[in-house]
Each structure stands twice: as C-alpha cells, then as structure tokens.
Enzyme design. Structure first.
Site, mmCIF file in Angstrom:
data_model
loop_
_atom_site.group_PDB
_atom_site.id
_atom_site.type_symbol
_atom_site.label_atom_id
_atom_site.label_comp_id
_atom_site.label_asym_id
_atom_site.label_seq_id
_atom_site.Cartn_x
_atom_site.Cartn_y
_atom_site.Cartn_z
ATOM 1 N N LYS A 1 -1.649 5.514 -28.600
ATOM 2 C CA LYS A 1 -1.690 4.059 -28.474
ATOM 3 C C LYS A 1 -2.795 3.702 -27.479
ATOM 4 O O LYS A 1 -3.178 4.557 -26.654
ATOM 5 C CB LYS A 1 -0.330 3.519 -28.045
ATOM 6 C CG LYS A 1 -0.039 3.559 -26.538
ATOM 7 C CD LYS A 1 1.269 2.860 -26.240
ATOM 8 C CE LYS A 1 1.491 2.711 -24.762
ATOM 9 N NZ LYS A 1 0.722 1.638 -24.126
ATOM 10 N N HIS B 1 5.178 8.294 -26.756
ATOM 11 C CA HIS B 1 5.842 9.342 -25.988
ATOM 12 C C HIS B 1 7.289 8.998 -25.635
ATOM 13 O O HIS B 1 8.087 9.884 -25.341
ATOM 14 C CB HIS B 1 5.048 9.672 -24.721
ATOM 15 C CG HIS B 1 5.057 8.606 -23.679
ATOM 16 N ND1 HIS B 1 4.155 7.573 -23.654
ATOM 17 C CD2 HIS B 1 5.875 8.408 -22.620
ATOM 18 C CE1 HIS B 1 4.404 6.789 -22.628
ATOM 19 N NE2 HIS B 1 5.447 7.268 -21.979
ATOM 20 N N ASP C 1 1.070 -3.949 -24.295
ATOM 21 C CA ASP C 1 1.093 -2.623 -23.687
ATOM 22 C C ASP C 1 2.457 -1.957 -23.796
ATOM 23 O O ASP C 1 2.546 -0.733 -23.913
ATOM 24 C CB ASP C 1 0.688 -2.722 -22.216
ATOM 25 C CG ASP C 1 0.529 -1.358 -21.557
ATOM 26 O OD1 ASP C 1 -0.235 -0.533 -22.090
ATOM 27 O OD2 ASP C 1 1.171 -1.118 -20.508
ATOM 28 N N HIS D 1 6.779 0.535 -27.080
ATOM 29 C CA HIS D 1 7.877 1.248 -26.429
ATOM 30 C C HIS D 1 9.217 0.532 -26.588
ATOM 31 O O HIS D 1 10.205 1.121 -27.038
ATOM 32 C CB HIS D 1 7.571 1.434 -24.940
ATOM 33 C CG HIS D 1 6.379 2.280 -24.663
ATOM 34 N ND1 HIS D 1 5.986 3.300 -25.499
ATOM 35 C CD2 HIS D 1 5.492 2.286 -23.636
ATOM 36 C CE1 HIS D 1 4.907 3.886 -25.001
ATOM 37 N NE2 HIS D 1 4.592 3.284 -23.882
ATOM 38 N N LYS E 1 5.503 -4.947 -14.200
ATOM 39 C CA LYS E 1 4.865 -4.167 -13.136
ATOM 40 C C LYS E 1 5.289 -4.708 -11.771
ATOM 41 O O LYS E 1 5.639 -5.866 -11.624
ATOM 42 C CB LYS E 1 3.337 -4.260 -13.266
ATOM 43 C CG LYS E 1 2.779 -3.791 -14.597
ATOM 44 C CD LYS E 1 2.782 -2.289 -14.696
ATOM 45 C CE LYS E 1 2.031 -1.815 -15.942
ATOM 46 N NZ LYS E 1 2.068 -0.355 -16.072
#
Length: 480
Positions: free
Chosen positions: A146, A176, A233, A238, A329
C-alpha cells in the site's frame, strides 16, 4: 509451534535499500531462516537504484540487521549462512539497466516471487519489465505494498497495469494487519467455537468499536502523510479489513476466494456515511510537542491526522448495529483493538443497586496481542449478591508461554506468497469496492463543516468524536 517448510524459491525485493526492507522484510526473512521454514537453497535478490555490488549490499545488511534483528543475529554462523544466499542487482525500474543480469540470476524450476517495496507510480513499469525481460512466468507471484491508489480511479489504473502482465491469482496486495496473529484468531473465535457465532448479530450485539491509535506524530514523513491523511492511510485499508472480518458471513471454507467473497459482500453492504457521522481532527502543539502543521511543513494544511466514523452494515445480520471506527496520530497511547459490545441483560434479578454491565469481547492487536472477555460475577465475600465485572484474559504471551513467539505479520505473509495462498491478501475488486465507499466520505471533506477540529497531543482525539458516541448514548473505550 509447528513449522511447515515452504518450497524452494527465488525472492526479488525491489526497493531493497529502503526503510521497509531494512526494518521488516529482511529481518523477517532471517527469522524464517532460523525457524527452518526456508530451504537452505532459497535465494533472495535485492534490487534498487543504488549502484553497489552484492558484497557491499551484504555489508550494509549487517549494519541494518544489527538495529532491527539484534537478538537473532547473535547466531553468527546462521546469519552468515543467510547472507551468503543474498545477491544484489542495481536496476532501473523504468529503463533497461539491470534487467538482463536479474534474469540470469533467477533459477529455472523454482518459485519466483517479486516484492515491490516501492512507490505505486512504478508498479506498472516493473510488472512490464519483469515480463518483457522474461524474469516472470505464469507461476511467478508479484507482491505490492500500500498505498494501492489514492481513490477509485487511481486504484483501477493500478489494477489494470498489473493485470496487463499478471493474472489476478498471481497478484498479492499486502495489508500487514491481516498477518497479525490476533486478526486471524478473530476468525477462529467466530467460526471454530459454538459459543459466539449464534450471538454474532444485531439481536445480541449492541455495537462494535474498532480503534487504531498511535502515540507518535507524522514528523519525518509529513510530506507523504499530508497528501493522504488518516482516511486514505488507515481507514480505507487497515480499518476496513478489520471491519470486514468482524462483519463477514461464514465462508464455505477457509480458502482465498471464499473468504474474500464474504469480505466483498460486507464492503458492498456499507451504507453511505452522512456528514454528521464523520469527525476529522488534527493535533495541535502541546505537551512539549510540535503541531501537525509544523510536522507537515504546510501552514495551510487541512489534512486530518484523526478520523472517526459511525458506520452501518445494511444486511440482515447487522441491521441497526453501528460500527464505530477511529484512528489517529499523537493520541494517548499506541493501541489497536476491536471491541464487540454485547447488549445489556434485559432484566436484573439482583435488585436496582446491581446494574449489570454488558459483556464485551475485546480483541487486542497491539501492543500486546490477546483476547479479553468481560464477564459479570458475584463479588466475593458475605453481605449478599453484589455484582462485579472481571476480565477473562488470554494475553497470548502469558497464556501460551514459549509458543506465543509468533512470526511478525510480514514473515507470515511472505511465506504465504511462496505457498501461493492468497487468503490474507486483498483481491482487486475488493480494493476497488473499498475505494468506492471511501471516496464518498473523502468528497465530504471539502465541505466547510468538515474541516479538521484541533485536539491536544496525548489525548483521546477531538471533542466531536466523543459527541459522536454520546449522541447514541454510548461512549468510547479508553485508549490505554
């Protein structure tokens, strides 16, 4: 732990001098070597633009592996044997340099895998050169990292470029998160136990929370991150994958297309998310830390470092059960978990003073992998029936002892590539469906009402995300 060796292979890693290869791929391969899973004849070929030879590359690997595989390289003899099986080719991904020497290095009659640890802008050029220079054949596999596009249109272009040279069953789009032990255990919990699956529906589950929190900011990669943001992102890939594994129907068998068919059905069942169910945030300066604006080096940036969503899956199993997703974040702690929150008991026989909390199944993905089931029991001691909540805790490292020395996600996924097992990899139509859903959210970001709200570093995110839950009479689990 049972180790099943894979067949002999040649693995070419494009971007071999990059950060991902240094931190994850080469250390992971060495751990598989130590475990005896890789045949001693297996070959690894690094490929990058850097103009060095194989001996110089092995020297650089000794230095990087000392940082990222400190414990493993104490076995000096095994490490040197591993390095002896590594070659290097200086190659131009978009030109002719290096392709003929690469073709000459590859052996006939062994599995060939090509790992593209590079930017997506050169996926197509590498795929074309692999075929044009006869490096790849029908039995070869190509692995791509990605980001796989930044919207539906770009993902479709990337898919077309890869499919022009490789069949879908040769393409491994890696995420992952799907290689994590606990993520796979989620499927085992659901489909290998009679206890949960009868309860895994809107009748018994009140809501689901999926959290991916990071305590670090974007310093050092702000230029890249500012062009993507948390939605592209993290959410589109994910969190989407985690949502699919929670919400999917039982596949007919644990086989690649059967599993991916069910995941695709979930994505196509996701409702359009209204503006009121979207929260964006951006961390400000505080606690001695710089702001996102400083880290991104873009004073006018409106990119989100935090996003929270209320999502609905419009099918019979989940009608009326919301899924709350959040990622950000510079939050309070590094934590990734899935919390399946069951409904409260319909009636308490123990009196009004004994409010019965709802059961919760918590799947912890990081930093400590494990599973917790919150149960209500009688508080020990005399004085009547007083209820208390206790966790039935299975932290894998404690419960399984030495058997809990799990392979890193990249180790598992690379070995699956060699086996030809695509179960834990995304299919092209799945990626495109995920972007179709994500794009309708991203389009709303341009509206004034969806400018990122500021939040303090080391907090739980913007106040608006709390309101997202409070509006429904619920609250987020603490990030810890």
């Amino acid at each position: 732990m049972q180790i099943i060796p894979v067949d002999d292979f040649d693995l070419v890693i494009f971007g071999a001098t990059g950060d991902l290869a240094s931190r994850k791929i080469f250390p992971g391969l060495f751990r598989r070597w130590l475990a005896g899973q890789m045949p001693s004849t297996s070959r690894i070929i690094g490929a990058a633009r850097t103009d060095i030879d194989s001996a110089e590359f092995r020297t650089s690997l000794r230095e990087t592996m000392a940082k990222f595989a400190t414990k493993e390289i104490e076995d000096t003899e095994a490490f040197e044997a591993f390095l002896a099986n590594i070659d290097y080719i200086s190659i131009d991904a978009t030109g002719d340099k290096g392709w003929k020497p690469l073709a000459e290095l590859l052996r006939p009659n062994v599995i060939r895998a090509f790992y593209l640890s590079v930017g997506p802008s050169i996926f197509g050029a590498i795929a074309e050169n692999l075929v044009q220079h006869k490096c790849a054949d029908r039995n070869s596999r190509i692995v791509v990292e990605k980001p796989f596009g930044r919207d539906l249109e770009s993902a479709q272009i990337l898919n077309a470029e890869l499919r022009a040279h490789f069949k879908e069953d040769q393409i491994y789009r890696i995420d992952h998160y799907l290689g994590k032990e606990t993520v796979q255990n989620l499927m085992a919990i659901r489909f290998a136990n009679a206890l949960f699956e009868p309860l895994w529906n809107a009748q018994h589950i009140d809501h689901v929370q999926i959290t991916v929190a990071e305590d670090i900011g974007v310093a050092g990669r702000g230029g890249y991150y500012d062009k993507s943001g948390a939605m592209r992102d993290m959410v589109q890939n994910h969190l989407m994958q985690l949502l699919c594994l929670v919400a999917m129907e039982p596949p007919s068998q644990f086989e690649a297309d059967a599993v991916r068919d069910e995941k695709l059905k979930v994505i196509r069942s996701l409702a359009t998310v209204p503006r009121r169910d979207i929260v964006r945030g951006q961390y400000r300066a505080g606690a001695g830390e710089e702001s996102y604006i400083t880290h991104s080096e873009n004073p006018s940036s409106s990119t989100e470092s935090y996003v929270a969503l209320r999502v609905e899956v419009e099918n019979w199993r989940w009608a009326g059960t919301p899924f709350y997703l959040r990622t950000g974040k510079r939050l309070r702690a590094r934590a990734t978990e899935i919390a399946v929150m069951f409904k409260e008991p319909p009636h308490s026989i123990f009196g009004k003073e004994n409010k019965l909390p709802a059961n919760a199944l918590i799947i912890h993905l990081q930093p400590d992998e494990g599973i917790t089931l919150n149960m209500t029991i009688k508080e020990p001691g005399p004085g009547g029936m007083r209820m208390m909540e206790v966790p039935l805790d299975m932290t894998f490292a404690e419960a399984l002892g030495d058997a809990a020395d799990f392979p890193d996600a990249y180790e598992r996924l690379i070995m699956d590539v060699i086996r030809g097992n695509q179960t834990l990899f995304m299919r092209g139509d799945e990626v495109e469906a995920a972007w179709t859903w994500a794009d309708q959210i991203i389009e709303k970001f341009s509206e004034n009402a969806l400018k990122p709200s500021q939040y303090d570093p080391l907090s739980s995110g913007p106040e608006e995300s709390l309101a997202l839950m409070h509006r429904d009479g619920r609250r987020w689990r603490d990030i810890e």
